[in-house]
Design a protein around this motif. Structure first.
Motif, PDB file in Angstrom:
ATOM      1  N   LEU A 287       0.833  -1.210   0.000  1.00  0.00           N
ATOM      2  CA  LEU A 287       0.000   0.000   0.000  1.00  0.00           C
ATOM      3  C   LEU A 287       0.866   1.258   0.000  1.00  0.00           C
ATOM      4  O   LEU A 287       0.563   2.245  -0.699  1.00  0.00           O
ATOM      5  CB  LEU A 287      -0.936  -0.004   1.211  1.00  0.00           C
ATOM      6  N   LYS A 288       1.946   1.243   0.784  1.00  0.00           N
ATOM      7  CA  LYS A 288       2.862   2.386   0.801  1.00  0.00           C
ATOM      8  C   LYS A 288       3.508   2.571  -0.573  1.00  0.00           C
ATOM      9  O   LYS A 288       3.641   3.714  -1.061  1.00  0.00           O
ATOM     10  CB  LYS A 288       3.938   2.185   1.863  1.00  0.00           C
TER      11      LYS A 288
ATOM     12  N   GLU B 196       4.960  19.148   2.365  1.00  0.00           N
ATOM     13  CA  GLU B 196       5.717  17.904   2.533  1.00  0.00           C
ATOM     14  C   GLU B 196       7.046  17.975   1.791  1.00  0.00           C
ATOM     15  O   GLU B 196       7.175  18.681   0.782  1.00  0.00           O
ATOM     16  CB  GLU B 196       4.923  16.707   2.005  1.00  0.00           C
TER      17      GLU B 196
ATOM     18  N   ASN C   3       1.097  10.910 -11.056  1.00  0.00           N
ATOM     19  CA  ASN C   3       0.004  11.855 -11.276  1.00  0.00           C
ATOM     20  C   ASN C   3       0.362  13.302 -10.982  1.00  0.00           C
ATOM     21  O   ASN C   3      -0.410  14.201 -11.323  1.00  0.00           O
ATOM     22  CB  ASN C   3      -1.209  11.455 -10.419  1.00  0.00           C
ATOM     23  N   LYS C   4       1.479  13.571 -10.323  1.00  0.00           N
ATOM     24  CA  LYS C   4       1.819  14.933  -9.957  1.00  0.00           C
ATOM     25  C   LYS C   4       2.797  15.532 -10.972  1.00  0.00           C
ATOM     26  O   LYS C   4       3.561  14.806 -11.619  1.00  0.00           O
ATOM     27  CB  LYS C   4       2.436  14.972  -8.550  1.00  0.00           C
TER      28      LYS C   4
ATOM     29  N   PRO D 132       5.586   9.299   3.577  1.00  0.00           N
ATOM     30  CA  PRO D 132       5.371   7.894   3.941  1.00  0.00           C
ATOM     31  C   PRO D 132       6.580   7.304   4.664  1.00  0.00           C
ATOM     32  O   PRO D 132       7.713   7.752   4.487  1.00  0.00           O
ATOM     33  CB  PRO D 132       5.140   7.217   2.577  1.00  0.00           C
TER      34      PRO D 132
ATOM     35  N   PHE E 187       2.290   1.640  -3.415  1.00  0.00           N
ATOM     36  CA  PHE E 187       1.262   2.095  -4.354  1.00  0.00           C
ATOM     37  C   PHE E 187       1.021   3.596  -4.208  1.00  0.00           C
ATOM     38  O   PHE E 187       0.846   4.322  -5.197  1.00  0.00           O
ATOM     39  CB  PHE E 187      -0.039   1.326  -4.123  1.00  0.00           C
ATOM     40  N   THR E 188       1.039   4.100  -2.962  1.00  0.00           N
ATOM     41  CA  THR E 188       0.857   5.531  -2.722  1.00  0.00           C
ATOM     42  C   THR E 188       1.968   6.335  -3.392  1.00  0.00           C
ATOM     43  O   THR E 188       1.712   7.363  -4.044  1.00  0.00           O
ATOM     44  CB  THR E 188       0.843   5.818  -1.208  1.00  0.00           C
ATOM     45  N   LEU E 189       3.215   5.878  -3.242  1.00  0.00           N
ATOM     46  CA  LEU E 189       4.338   6.566  -3.878  1.00  0.00           C
ATOM     47  C   LEU E 189       4.228   6.520  -5.398  1.00  0.00           C
ATOM     48  O   LEU E 189       4.490   7.502  -6.099  1.00  0.00           O
ATOM     49  CB  LEU E 189       5.657   5.926  -3.437  1.00  0.00           C
TER      50      LEU E 189
ATOM     51  N   THR F  38       9.984   6.385   3.047  1.00  0.00           N
ATOM     52  CA  THR F  38      10.757   7.424   2.373  1.00  0.00           C
ATOM     53  C   THR F  38      11.685   8.105   3.365  1.00  0.00           C
ATOM     54  O   THR F  38      11.600   7.905   4.575  1.00  0.00           O
ATOM     55  CB  THR F  38       9.825   8.473   1.743  1.00  0.00           C
TER      56      THR F  38
ATOM     57  N   ARG G 256       1.592   6.297  -7.196  1.00  0.00           N
ATOM     58  CA  ARG G 256       0.517   7.180  -7.654  1.00  0.00           C
ATOM     59  C   ARG G 256       0.960   8.640  -7.616  1.00  0.00           C
ATOM     60  O   ARG G 256       0.668   9.419  -8.532  1.00  0.00           O
ATOM     61  CB  ARG G 256      -0.716   6.981  -6.774  1.00  0.00           C
ATOM     62  N   LEU G 257       1.707   9.037  -6.559  1.00  0.00           N
ATOM     63  CA  LEU G 257       2.211  10.402  -6.491  1.00  0.00           C
ATOM     64  C   LEU G 257       3.181  10.699  -7.634  1.00  0.00           C
ATOM     65  O   LEU G 257       3.118  11.754  -8.276  1.00  0.00           O
ATOM     66  CB  LEU G 257       2.920  10.636  -5.153  1.00  0.00           C
TER      67      LEU G 257
END
Length: 733
Positions: free
Chosen positions: A128-129, A158, A139-140, A253, A131-133, A256, A135-136
């Motif tokens: 999950l962690k 952040e 998409n950013k 996260p 996947f969050t990275l 990181t 996605r960031l």
């Protein structure tokens, strides 16, 4: 449960590495050395459990072992009504079929499933962690540099990095200082450190010391980045003020490298302004050497396990000589009793061939859980039993079979040929203990009598040892003792139990008042074959070995799986020896006409030389079904029968004819055995021929055969002894 035992041991070592770091290195400013120590400790903690230092353990004699190999049927629902495939010494005893026992759910099963559940949960959180990275990063908005990529997080303060990705919020103040700080993490690959610890955390989620180590490593990364960033600014105090003013920024996260780590702010400010540790402080990191040494000793001596795969310094195993004292000892030994389909087998080792590899069981290692599993899944009842002797006579008296290892083969061969023990009618024999040393060339020096058996026996033993000029394959520069039994018929002379703990005791040998038959090749060279047994197969490779003695009694070993084409040619053309494809072993008594008095025995191997399709089921069937003619057996006669036969397209045998007869009932015995074989042979169709060689064990007599009389494709010679075999060494089809 071996995996959990391994993990438990590894995590103990990991915890010790952390405690050493906390006690001795806390507050030290040699950050890179401390980083190396933490990573080194994490990795070595999981390597040490599989390492051993065998030299730390007492040397053990090499046991003569039996082996049993069982292959799981390809269709588990169909159980063949025959015993498991046995690839080494087997003693079958009629017994009732074992009941099928259901395998219960045990406490160990509960621990295993709880561990797997923890691994699963930890792995899901890690993914999950990640996947969050992902996605960031995807998409950013971002800008790309040659060595790193900056990802902008709109409306956020952040700041964190992950490998070559630097994530920074658009509202973060003094972004250039933050970027310089995060670039230190990127250049020094700090994310790789964290990922390594995350991997260990997944498989060791239960160990609190691992979380403490990861926290120490994260803190260390921040100290390193702060130190280098401050050194690039004009004012170290200004950088510290910047940290203080931005104490409440948002962290990233947990996997990181986050610039804003509020709980570390005080520590970072203290370490940033702390006086640097001196050069002598580096010496404390040398403590790693004794720590690793102590843990390696613990791995060897404290933990009882079967996953210590690598022995850095193997113990020198004491060679036993040709006669293994275990066979002379009345002390009990543990064996496996395996019952399946109404047949019971006594063996030292059981190997079960499964789809994912082989599983080895021994009397000392098999657990109750494994016994239940074998009963449920393989319909095989396995018990651990105790047995006091390997071979006994029908009236319970001990037999002494010939066994051996290569350490003393040559010396033993020499002594048996050159010590002439002529006992008088009433002489009972005796025991002589001979002490000697080995020089650097492994030659015997300073042979002397340690324990006397009388003037006559002492002189015979001492002259034999002093006359031997060959080598002894044992450690040079040491002293040894060998017991020489002079045997006539009195078993009371065998008294060496007290020597088993003597570090100089090297083994025993037996000299009789009648000579053992000596094996000779077709060209007259004497030889001894390996105790592993001819035709013995390991991982599909033959493991036979033979020592050939030249005319001066010098011996040379040849290993079947290491021989070159030139070696095979030399053995065949010069020495007249060929490695057998299968063998049948029988116990042959000395003086068989007076078995009530003389019980000394030797093992006679009737070796066969067959093409591969005939060295498995076909060989075993013929050996089991052939009936040695009774009159020929009484007359100690042997013979050769050459049979011709056809194989049809399905591999079935037909049209059997005697191409060369042996008389004395051998022709009928050979034809009947071949006719009774009703299974297909995996060989090409057409006319073939085979030689059935009837051998006489007492005389070690093997008739020669005339291959010019053979018709069709010759598939080899199959040796049949005049006694029913105790052991068969055929290949498994």
């Amino acid at each position: 449960m071996n995996w959990l035992h391994y993990l438990a041991e590894a995590n103990i070592y990991l915890s010790i590495f952390y405690l050493v770091q906390w006690l001795l290195m806390r507050g030290d400013t040699h950050y890179q050395l401390k980083r190396f120590y933490i990573l080194f400790g994490c990795i070595v903690a999981y390597i040490l459990p599989v390492l051993q230092v065998g030299a730390l353990k007492p040397a053990k004699e090499v046991p003569v072992t039996n082996y049993m190999v069982y292959t799981i049927p390809t269709e588990p629902a169909k159980i063949q009504q025959q015993p498991a495939s046995v690839s080494f010494k087997e003693i079958a005893i009629p017994s009732k079929i074992a009941p099928i026992i259901e395998e219960p759910f045990t406490f160990e099963d509960g621990i295993w499933y709880a561990y797997l559940a923890g691994v699963g949960i930890t792995l899901i959180l890690f993914l999950l962690k990640m996947f969050t990275l992902f996605r960031l990063a995807r998409n950013k908005p971002y800008s790309k540099n040659r060595k790193y990529k900056i990802v902008y997080l709109p409306g956020s303060d952040e700041a964190f990095s992950f490998f070559n990705y630097l994530f920074i919020g658009t509202t973060a103040s003094a972004s250039q200082i933050i970027i310089r700080h995060e670039l230190v993490h990127i250049r020094q690959k700090h994310s790789a450190d964290i990922m390594l610890l995350e991997f260990f955390k997944i498989i060791n989620w239960f160990n609190p010391f691992l979380y403490l180590l990861q926290s120490s490593l994260r803190t260390l990364h921040e100290y390193i980045a702060d130190e280098q960033t401050a050194s690039e600014t004009t004012d170290r105090f200004a950088y510290a003020t910047f940290l203080l003013n931005n104490a409440y920024g948002t962290g990233g996260p947990s996997i990181t490298q986050s610039f804003f780590t509020n709980n570390l702010l005080k520590k970072r400010l203290i370490m940033l302004n702390k006086q640097r540790s001196g050069k002598l402080a580096r010496l404390k990191y040398l403590v790693t050497i004794p720590v690793c040494s102590l843990l390696l000793c613990s791995s060897t001596l404290v933990f009882s396990k079967n996953y210590g795969w690598f022995d850095l310094d193997p113990a020198k195993k004491k060679m036993e000589g040709r006669y293994n004292s275990n066979h002379l000892n009345h002390g009990k030994q543990k064996l496996l009793k395996v019952t399946q389909n109404g047949v019971t087998t006594i063996t030292n080792q059981l190997t079960v061939n499964q789809a994912n590899g082989q599983v080895l069981y021994t009397a000392n290692s098999i657990t109750e859980e494994e016994k239940l599993s074998l009963s449920k899944k393989q319909h095989m009842k396995v018990e651990v039993v105790e047995d006091s002797t390997v071979f006994t006579t029908t009236d319970g008296r001990l037999m002494l079979p010939v066994v051996g290892v290569d350490g003393y083969y040559q010396m033993d061969h020499f002594l048996h040929k050159h010590i002439n023990f002529n006992a008088s009618k009433d002489e009972r024999g005796g025991l002589v203990e001979v002490g000697f040393g080995l020089d650097n060339n492994r030659h015997i020096t300073d042979a002397k009598i340690v324990k006397s058996g009388g003037a006559k026996l002492d002189a015979l033993a001492l002259d034999g040892f002093r006359s031997y000029k060959g080598i002894v394959n044992d450690d040079p520069g040491r002293n040894y003792k060998i017991v020489v039994y002079f045997f006539t018929h009195d078993y009371s002379i065998f008294q060496t139990d007290s020597l088993s703990n003597d570090p100089e005791f090297a083994g025993e040998l037996i000299i009789t008042n009648y000579k053992y038959p000596i094996s000779t090749t077709s060209k007259g060279y004497e030889y001894d074959e390996s105790p592993a047994g001819p035709g013995y197969i390991v991982n599909g490779k033959p493991q036979g070995r033979v020592i050939i003695y030249d005319k001066n009694d010098e011996g040379q070993w040849y290993y079947q799986n290491k021989c070159t084409a030139d070696d095979f040619s030399l053995l065949k053309n010069k020495y007249g020896y060929t490695f057998p494809s299968a063998s049948t072993s029988v116990i042959q008594f000395m003086h068989p006409e007076n078995v009530k008095k003389n019980r000394l025995a030797y093992i006679y191997d009737a070796t066969s030389y067959l093409a591969t399709p005939y060295s498995g089921q076909f060989y075993n069937h013929v050996i089991d079904s052939v009936v040695y003619p009774e009159q020929a057996k009484k007359a100690l006669k042997g013979g050769v029968v050459i049979l011709g036969f056809n194989l049809n397209g399905s591999g079935m045998i037909s049209d059997i004819k005697v191409e060369q007869g042996g008389g004395n009932g051998f022709d009928e015995a050979a034809v009947n055995a071949l006719q009774s074989y009703k299974l297909p042979v995996a060989d090409e169709a057409g006319r073939h021929s085979i030689a059935i060689v009837f051998c006489v064990a007492e005389k070690k007599y093997r008739p020669s055969l005339n291959r010019y009389l053979m018709a069709g494709k010759y598939v080899g010679e199959l040796a049949v002894p005049d006694m029913k075999p105790m052991f068969k060494f055929g290949r498994s089809n």
